[in-house]
Write a protein that holds these residues in place. Structure first.
Motif, PDB file in Angstrom:
ATOM      1  N   GLY A 184       9.784  -3.395  11.067  1.00 29.08           N
ATOM      2  CA  GLY A 184       8.418  -3.735  10.652  1.00 29.08           C
ATOM      3  C   GLY A 184       7.718  -2.685   9.811  1.00 29.08           C
ATOM      4  O   GLY A 184       6.488  -2.649   9.762  1.00 29.08           O
ATOM      5  N   GLY A 192       8.125  -2.335   6.465  1.00 28.32           N
ATOM      6  CA  GLY A 192       7.882  -2.748   5.082  1.00 28.32           C
ATOM      7  C   GLY A 192       9.097  -2.742   4.173  1.00 28.32           C
ATOM      8  O   GLY A 192       8.948  -2.766   2.947  1.00 28.32           O
ATOM      9  N   LYS A 193      10.292  -2.768   4.734  1.00 33.85           N
ATOM     10  CA  LYS A 193      11.501  -2.761   3.887  1.00 33.85           C
ATOM     11  C   LYS A 193      11.583  -4.045   3.059  1.00 33.85           C
ATOM     12  O   LYS A 193      11.748  -3.999   1.851  1.00 33.85           O
ATOM     13  CB  LYS A 193      12.773  -2.637   4.760  1.00 33.85           C
ATOM     14  CG  LYS A 193      12.814  -1.384   5.598  1.00 33.85           C
ATOM     15  CD  LYS A 193      14.094  -1.284   6.404  1.00 33.85           C
ATOM     16  CE  LYS A 193      14.205  -2.291   7.539  1.00 33.85           C
ATOM     17  NZ  LYS A 193      13.231  -2.093   8.616  1.00 33.85           N
ATOM     18  N   THR A 194      11.454  -5.175   3.761  1.00 32.54           N
ATOM     19  CA  THR A 194      11.574  -6.451   3.055  1.00 32.54           C
ATOM     20  C   THR A 194      10.474  -6.587   2.002  1.00 32.54           C
ATOM     21  O   THR A 194      10.728  -7.005   0.876  1.00 32.54           O
ATOM     22  CB  THR A 194      11.478  -7.609   4.069  1.00 32.54           C
ATOM     23  OG1 THR A 194      12.502  -7.406   5.041  1.00 32.54           O
ATOM     24  CG2 THR A 194      11.671  -8.953   3.406  1.00 32.54           C
ATOM     25  N   HIS A 195       9.272  -6.195   2.378  1.00 33.31           N
ATOM     26  CA  HIS A 195       8.157  -6.288   1.434  1.00 33.31           C
ATOM     27  C   HIS A 195       8.480  -5.484   0.168  1.00 33.31           C
ATOM     28  O   HIS A 195       8.350  -5.988  -0.953  1.00 33.31           O
ATOM     29  CB  HIS A 195       6.889  -5.763   2.114  1.00 33.31           C
ATOM     30  CG  HIS A 195       5.640  -5.991   1.323  1.00 33.31           C
ATOM     31  ND1 HIS A 195       4.439  -6.301   1.892  1.00 33.31           N
ATOM     32  CD2 HIS A 195       5.396  -5.930  -0.005  1.00 33.31           C
ATOM     33  CE1 HIS A 195       3.513  -6.451   0.957  1.00 33.31           C
ATOM     34  NE2 HIS A 195       4.080  -6.213  -0.214  1.00 33.31           N
ATOM     35  N   ARG A 209       3.993  -4.398  11.159  1.00 32.07           N
ATOM     36  CA  ARG A 209       3.991  -5.801  11.586  1.00 32.07           C
ATOM     37  C   ARG A 209       3.100  -5.966  12.815  1.00 32.07           C
ATOM     38  O   ARG A 209       2.339  -6.921  12.934  1.00 32.07           O
ATOM     39  CB  ARG A 209       5.415  -6.272  11.884  1.00 32.07           C
ATOM     40  CG  ARG A 209       5.439  -7.767  12.205  1.00 32.07           C
ATOM     41  CD  ARG A 209       6.806  -8.337  12.397  1.00 32.07           C
ATOM     42  NE  ARG A 209       7.604  -8.302  11.195  1.00 32.07           N
ATOM     43  CZ  ARG A 209       8.734  -7.614  11.076  1.00 32.07           C
ATOM     44  NH1 ARG A 209       9.182  -6.919  12.089  1.00 32.07           N
ATOM     45  NH2 ARG A 209       9.413  -7.633   9.955  1.00 32.07           N
ATOM     46  N   GLU A 228      -0.494  -5.847  11.831  1.00 32.91           N
ATOM     47  CA  GLU A 228      -0.917  -7.121  11.246  1.00 32.91           C
ATOM     48  C   GLU A 228      -1.083  -8.186  12.328  1.00 32.91           C
ATOM     49  O   GLU A 228      -2.000  -8.991  12.285  1.00 32.91           O
ATOM     50  CB  GLU A 228       0.113  -7.600  10.225  1.00 32.91           C
ATOM     51  CG  GLU A 228       0.087  -6.784   8.959  1.00 32.91           C
ATOM     52  CD  GLU A 228       0.926  -7.393   7.843  1.00 32.91           C
ATOM     53  OE1 GLU A 228       0.736  -7.002   6.702  1.00 32.91           O
ATOM     54  OE2 GLU A 228       1.781  -8.259   8.125  1.00 32.91           O
ATOM     55  N   ILE A 271       0.835  -1.201   0.000  1.00 26.84           N
ATOM     56  CA  ILE A 271       0.000   0.000   0.000  1.00 26.84           C
ATOM     57  C   ILE A 271       0.873   1.256   0.000  1.00 26.84           C
ATOM     58  O   ILE A 271       1.809   1.381   0.789  1.00 26.84           O
ATOM     59  CB  ILE A 271      -0.921   0.020   1.247  1.00 26.84           C
ATOM     60  CG1 ILE A 271      -1.758  -1.268   1.332  1.00 26.84           C
ATOM     61  CG2 ILE A 271      -1.801   1.264   1.258  1.00 26.84           C
ATOM     62  CD1 ILE A 271      -2.790  -1.445   0.270  1.00 26.84           C
TER      63      ILE A 271
END
Ligand SMILES: Nc1ncnc2c1ncn2[C@@H]1O[C@H](COP(=O)(O)OP(=O)(O)OP(=O)(O)O)[C@@H](O)[C@H]1O
Length: 474
Positions: free
Chosen positions: A179, A181-184, A338, A341, A145
């Motif tokens: 958490g 969203g770096k990896t995402h 994270r 979620e 998003i």
């Protein structure tokens, strides 16, 4: 090389070819030499220990499928590994598996145990077992998003995904707190490239895994194949680069790989928990290279983005939740995505265990169980604290006699909310604001209403604060 082994291996290659892309096929399967076939045991020779481990980690299912198709259920595969010990004569020698415990790796059964006792049985093949890039297919741009919190990083990432290696965003460094969203995001870039037409070899690796692989390659005398392997990738995504801090030898190796890839216009993407300037324990020459490309940060998503993330998540779970619950969660959880979620998952679990609908009441119970000290009541203390933080004014000043304009306004706003959200009498409210009388409170409420009518900035700020209090007072 026996002709029988050769024929069987050629059959295997035909199967494998249908399940891996061209690049992977030539990198990982063409260099393999069939050695011998004894009954239904095929021995293949691979160039190094590292190569063997990579096959086992990434292509074991494809290999099993190939062997089973060609040699039937009882088919077995054995590896002969050419070990480069770095000796001056450069004479490689061969280690055959199985032999003793050599096949065991990281406590997992290696080929020695697996192949000497068990015929292949085939787990179902799916996109994940066949993945070669260590990418999670759910981490893509559709599920990521967009908001003010990530706009720059996301659009730079998208540009890189469209033209890997040739934009000026090389390397691309994405940094941000835990958490967020770096990896995402970096995996979304990887997936986008991998799904493209160019058949690029994309590789995602955590820095921790990179360090461990490098250490193993030193131990096993395979540094050369480790380096060669990393130098072959088209897109290297390396996560949590801060983990390299203090690991000088790995940094040196990474430095060489980085230079090679960069010179050859290969894309490098990194993540870190802080901006490069704050990365302690990393060599200056590496840090200076990180600055060649683009550094973009991720912030905690704002309220609207949090709402969108919750909606998206619920949609993907096929669950509907009432709008007031979405709002409540988006207001209350403002630490990281994270955690947000995690709370959603708990909420779904509570609702399904107790077979009840997801409601605001349930959401509050879940929140209370998870965050023990959460304040759910709006009292004057809470209002004063929130208003002082919002306007960046010392709490004591709200209760003091100070007549500075910005403090007077903030104080009036706090009184206005105390009247709206608490059951305190006008007298009591005045008392909490430095012993003022009830007429001062009436005047404050009137003034706030008047300014809201004429000043849209002020109105917006009051409305924003109001949302915070409303959520607590449900
Ligand atoms: N903008 C976003 N849109 C949708 N989901 C997101 C977004 N940002 C984060 N997430 C989700 O939040 C979770 C945590 O994200 P991720 O693992 O990428 O964070 P991270 O910054 O890499 O964390 P860490 O610092 O622990 O490595 C993931 O499930 C991810 O899908």
């Amino acid at each position: 090389m026996s002709t029988e082994a050769n024929a069987v291996w050629n059959e295997c290659l035909r199967v494998i070819e249908q399940h891996v892309n061209e690049q992977s096929f030539s990198t990982w399967f063409k260099p393999i030499q069939p050695v011998k076939l004894v009954g239904t045991n095929l021995t293949i020779q691979v160039p190094s220990q590292f190569f063997y481990e990579w096959l086992e980690d990434n292509y074991v299912q494809v290999l099993k499928l190939a062997i089973k198709t060609t040699l039937g259920q009882g088919g077995r595969l054995e590896y002969a590994v050419v070990v480069d010990k770095g000796n001056s004569s450069n004479q490689p020698y061969v280690v055959s598996y199985p032999q003793g415990n050599q096949g065991a790796k990281n406590g997992k059964p290696g080929p020695a145990e697996e192949q000497s006792t068990t015929p292949f049985n085939l787990p179902s093949l799916n996109a994940e077992t066949l993945t070669q890039s260590n990418l999670n297919p759910n981490y893509n741009f559709n599920t990521y998003i967009e908001g003010d919190c990530n706009r720059l990083a996301r659009s730079a990432g998208f540009a890189v995904a469209t033209k890997p290696g040739i934009t000026s965003f090389n390397p691309l460094m994405v940094y941000g707190g835990v958490g967020l969203g770096k990896t995402h995001l970096v995996q979304a870039i990887g997936n986008e490239i991998k799904d493209g037409v160019d058949n690029k070899f994309v590789l995602y690796v955590s820095s921790e895994k990179f360090v461990n692989q490098f250490m193993d390659s030193i131990k096993d005398g395979n540094v050369k194949s480790f380096t060669n392997f990393y130098m072959q990738v088209d897109v290297l995504i390396i996560d949590d680069i801060q983990f390299l801090a203090g690991k000088d030898r790995t940094q040196e190796m990474f430095f060489h790989i980085f230079n090679h890839l960069h010179q050859n216009k290969k894309q490098i993407i990194m993540t870190s928990d802080c901006p490069p300037r704050d990365l302690k324990g990393l060599e200056e020459r590496l840090l200076s290279r990180f600055k060649w490309g683009l550094t973009a940060d991720l912030q905690m998503p704002d309220f609207e983005t949090r709402v969108a993330i919750i909606r998206r998540k619920m949609q993907s779970e096929g669950i509907e939740i009432p709008a007031d619950v979405v709002e409540y969660l988006a207001y209350t959880v403002d630490t990281n995505v994270r955690e947000l979620e995690g709370i959603l998952i708990s909420l779904i679990a509570y609702a399904s265990l107790d077979r009840v609908e997801i409601s605001l009441e349930l959401a509050k119970t879940v929140m209370k169980n998870i965050i023990k000290d959460i304040e759910t009541e709006v009292g004057i203390d809470f209002i004063q604290k929130t208003v002082s933080e919002y306007y960046n004014i010392p709490l004591e000043d709200l209760k003091a006699k100070t007549r500075k304009k910005e403090i007077v306004t903030a104080r009036q706003v706090a009184m206005y909310f105390s009247k709206e959200f608490t059951n305190h009498s006008l007298k009591s409210i005045g008392y909490h604001f430095g012993g003022r009388d009830h007429s001062t409170v009436i005047h404050a409420v009137q003034t706030v209403n008047d300014i809201m009518e004429t000043d849209s900035n002020f109105r917006n700020s009051v409305n924003e604060l109001k949302k915070k209090f409303k959520m607590r007072s449900y």
